[in-house]
Scaffold this motif. Structure first.
Motif, PDB file in Angstrom:
ATOM      1  N   ALA A 144     -19.320 -47.601  22.518  1.00  0.00           N
ATOM      2  CA  ALA A 144     -20.597 -46.920  22.735  1.00  0.00           C
ATOM      3  C   ALA A 144     -21.492 -47.703  23.685  1.00  0.00           C
ATOM      4  N   ILE A 145     -22.174 -46.992  24.554  1.00  0.00           N
ATOM      5  CA  ILE A 145     -23.045 -47.621  25.535  1.00  0.00           C
ATOM      6  C   ILE A 145     -24.284 -46.757  25.750  1.00  0.00           C
ATOM      7  N   CYS A 146     -25.448 -47.407  25.845  1.00  0.00           N
ATOM      8  CA  CYS A 146     -26.703 -46.720  26.103  1.00  0.00           C
ATOM      9  C   CYS A 146     -27.443 -47.470  27.199  1.00  0.00           C
ATOM     10  N   ALA A 147     -27.557 -46.860  28.355  1.00  0.00           N
ATOM     11  CA  ALA A 147     -28.226 -47.489  29.494  1.00  0.00           C
ATOM     12  C   ALA A 147     -29.743 -47.332  29.388  1.00  0.00           C
ATOM     13  N   ASN A 148     -30.458 -48.321  29.899  1.00  0.00           N
ATOM     14  CA  ASN A 148     -31.922 -48.256  29.950  1.00  0.00           C
ATOM     15  C   ASN A 148     -32.331 -47.436  31.166  1.00  0.00           C
ATOM     16  N   LEU A 149     -32.580 -46.168  30.954  1.00  0.00           N
ATOM     17  CA  LEU A 149     -32.899 -45.247  32.042  1.00  0.00           C
ATOM     18  C   LEU A 149     -34.305 -45.457  32.595  1.00  0.00           C
ATOM     19  N   TYR A 150     -35.122 -46.239  31.880  1.00  0.00           N
ATOM     20  CA  TYR A 150     -36.499 -46.474  32.303  1.00  0.00           C
ATOM     21  C   TYR A 150     -36.710 -47.892  32.825  1.00  0.00           C
ATOM     22  N   GLU A 151     -35.635 -48.605  33.101  1.00  0.00           N
ATOM     23  CA  GLU A 151     -35.765 -50.000  33.509  1.00  0.00           C
ATOM     24  C   GLU A 151     -36.562 -50.160  34.803  1.00  0.00           C
ATOM     25  N   ARG A 152     -36.479 -49.181  35.665  1.00  0.00           N
ATOM     26  CA  ARG A 152     -37.211 -49.259  36.934  1.00  0.00           C
ATOM     27  C   ARG A 152     -38.718 -49.226  36.723  1.00  0.00           C
ATOM     28  N   ALA A 153     -39.158 -48.754  35.547  1.00  0.00           N
ATOM     29  CA  ALA A 153     -40.585 -48.665  35.245  1.00  0.00           C
ATOM     30  C   ALA A 153     -41.158 -49.993  34.751  1.00  0.00           C
ATOM     31  N   GLY A 154     -40.297 -50.999  34.569  1.00  0.00           N
ATOM     32  CA  GLY A 154     -40.763 -52.311  34.156  1.00  0.00           C
ATOM     33  C   GLY A 154     -40.275 -52.702  32.776  1.00  0.00           C
ATOM     34  N   GLU A 155     -40.648 -53.903  32.366  1.00  0.00           N
ATOM     35  CA  GLU A 155     -40.264 -54.429  31.065  1.00  0.00           C
ATOM     36  C   GLU A 155     -41.438 -54.326  30.101  1.00  0.00           C
ATOM     37  N   GLY A 156     -41.121 -54.282  28.813  1.00  0.00           N
ATOM     38  CA  GLY A 156     -42.178 -54.236  27.811  1.00  0.00           C
ATOM     39  C   GLY A 156     -41.756 -53.451  26.595  1.00  0.00           C
ATOM     40  N   ILE A 157     -42.709 -53.158  25.729  1.00  0.00           N
ATOM     41  CA  ILE A 157     -42.455 -52.383  24.519  1.00  0.00           C
ATOM     42  C   ILE A 157     -42.012 -50.973  24.921  1.00  0.00           C
ATOM     43  N   PRO A 158     -40.921 -50.470  24.340  1.00  0.00           N
ATOM     44  CA  PRO A 158     -40.412 -49.153  24.743  1.00  0.00           C
ATOM     45  C   PRO A 158     -41.463 -48.050  24.748  1.00  0.00           C
ATOM     46  N   ASP A 159     -42.342 -48.033  23.754  1.00  0.00           N
ATOM     47  CA  ASP A 159     -43.375 -46.990  23.708  1.00  0.00           C
ATOM     48  C   ASP A 159     -44.303 -47.073  24.915  1.00  0.00           C
ATOM     49  N   ASP A 160     -44.621 -48.305  25.330  1.00  0.00           N
ATOM     50  CA  ASP A 160     -45.518 -48.480  26.481  1.00  0.00           C
ATOM     51  C   ASP A 160     -44.836 -48.037  27.778  1.00  0.00           C
ATOM     52  N   ILE A 161     -43.577 -48.413  27.927  1.00  0.00           N
ATOM     53  CA  ILE A 161     -42.829 -48.016  29.119  1.00  0.00           C
ATOM     54  C   ILE A 161     -42.667 -46.498  29.151  1.00  0.00           C
TER      55      ILE A 161
END
Length: 261
Positions: A77-94
């Motif tokens: 199983a793999i789940c890519a961070n599709l929002y990584e281009r938006a920056g690092e931080g708490i998932p809710d904030d991103i």
């Protein structure tokens, strides 16, 4: 008494399976490096693969735990961070930042998901079969991927909204309504929906089902009374335990049928 070696009556108790988890680097859409969370079952395999397409709340704890859940059941199983281009931080904030910017482009998600599918297929313990799984916006994107790409063997769309879209909803990031690509769906489809949901509404689910029937696609839809959006989200008031457990049984039966070698 449970055998500590993990067997009972000579049958391997796979639900005591060990796993390894790590972050891996992918080359995503536009040759952009992104990170993905991976969970691999213990053993040589071969194992089927599942690519998880996360929802608008982002690369969240729910999706990381769900990645491990699939490994627990014997899937790479793999789940890519599709929002990584938006920056690092708490998932809710991103996720809030991404939402404020109107979401991420469909084409970018498809490209990032293709990178995750490629990663699965390159693993030596893979059995050659890959499914895509997503909920909410991730369900929409999973269906979109399965309609635009030929590299997956099964698709699970959990209450994916905006599969049915009006012309006024189309824009540069979402240039086509996924329902209009139904004719190109390349694999069997599972749909899980709550009858109290409004995105998608039961009427929109009916419309999607009619389109699947029109084009002779292999699919199964399961609809739950007393449930709305986010049936599986144990961390929110949306959670419906009985419907969620039945829904999970449907997911594993579906993937077991279509992803076993």
């Amino acid at each position: 008494m449970i055998d500590p070696a993990g067997s009972f009556g000579g049958t391997l108790m796979s639900f005591y399976r060990g796993m390894t988890c790590e972050n891996v680097a992918l080359i995503g859409d536009g040759e952009t490096p992104i990170t993905a969370y991976v969970a691999k079952p213990e053993g040589a395999g071969p194992f089927p693969g599942v690519v998880l397409v996360h929802h608008l709340p982002g690369w969240s704890e729910f999706y990381i735990e769900t990645t491990r859940r699939f490994a627990h059941h014997g899937y790479l199983a793999i789940c890519a961070n599709l929002y990584e281009r938006a920056g690092e931080g708490i998932p809710d904030d991103i996720a809030a930042k991404v939402r404020a910017e109107g979401g991420v482009p469909d084409a970018q998600v498809v490209g990032d998901t293709a990178a995750a599918v490629k990663w699965v297929r390159a693993q030596p313990e893979h059995n050659g079969k890959v499914g895509v799984f997503g909920s909410c916006s991730g369900g929409r994107h999973a269906f979109l991927y399965a309609a635009q790409q030929k590299g997956v063997d099964a698709c699970a769309d959990l209450w994916g909204g905006r599969v049915v879209m009006g012309k006024e909803e189309l824009n540069a990031k979402t240039p086509v309504a996924p329902i209009d690509l139904t004719k190109d769906l390349s694999c069997p489809l599972l749909g899980i929906f709550g009858n109290d949901d409004r995105a998608p509404s039961p009427e929109q689910v009916n419309e999607h089902e009619a389109e699947l029937k029109k084009h002779g696609k292999s699919y199964e839809f399961h609809r739950y009374d007393g449930a709305g959006h986010g049936i599986f989200y144990w961390h929110r008031p949306l959670y419906r335990p009985e419907q969620a457990m039945d829904g999970w049984s449907k997911v594993f039966a579906f993937f077991g049928k279509h992803l076993a070698k």
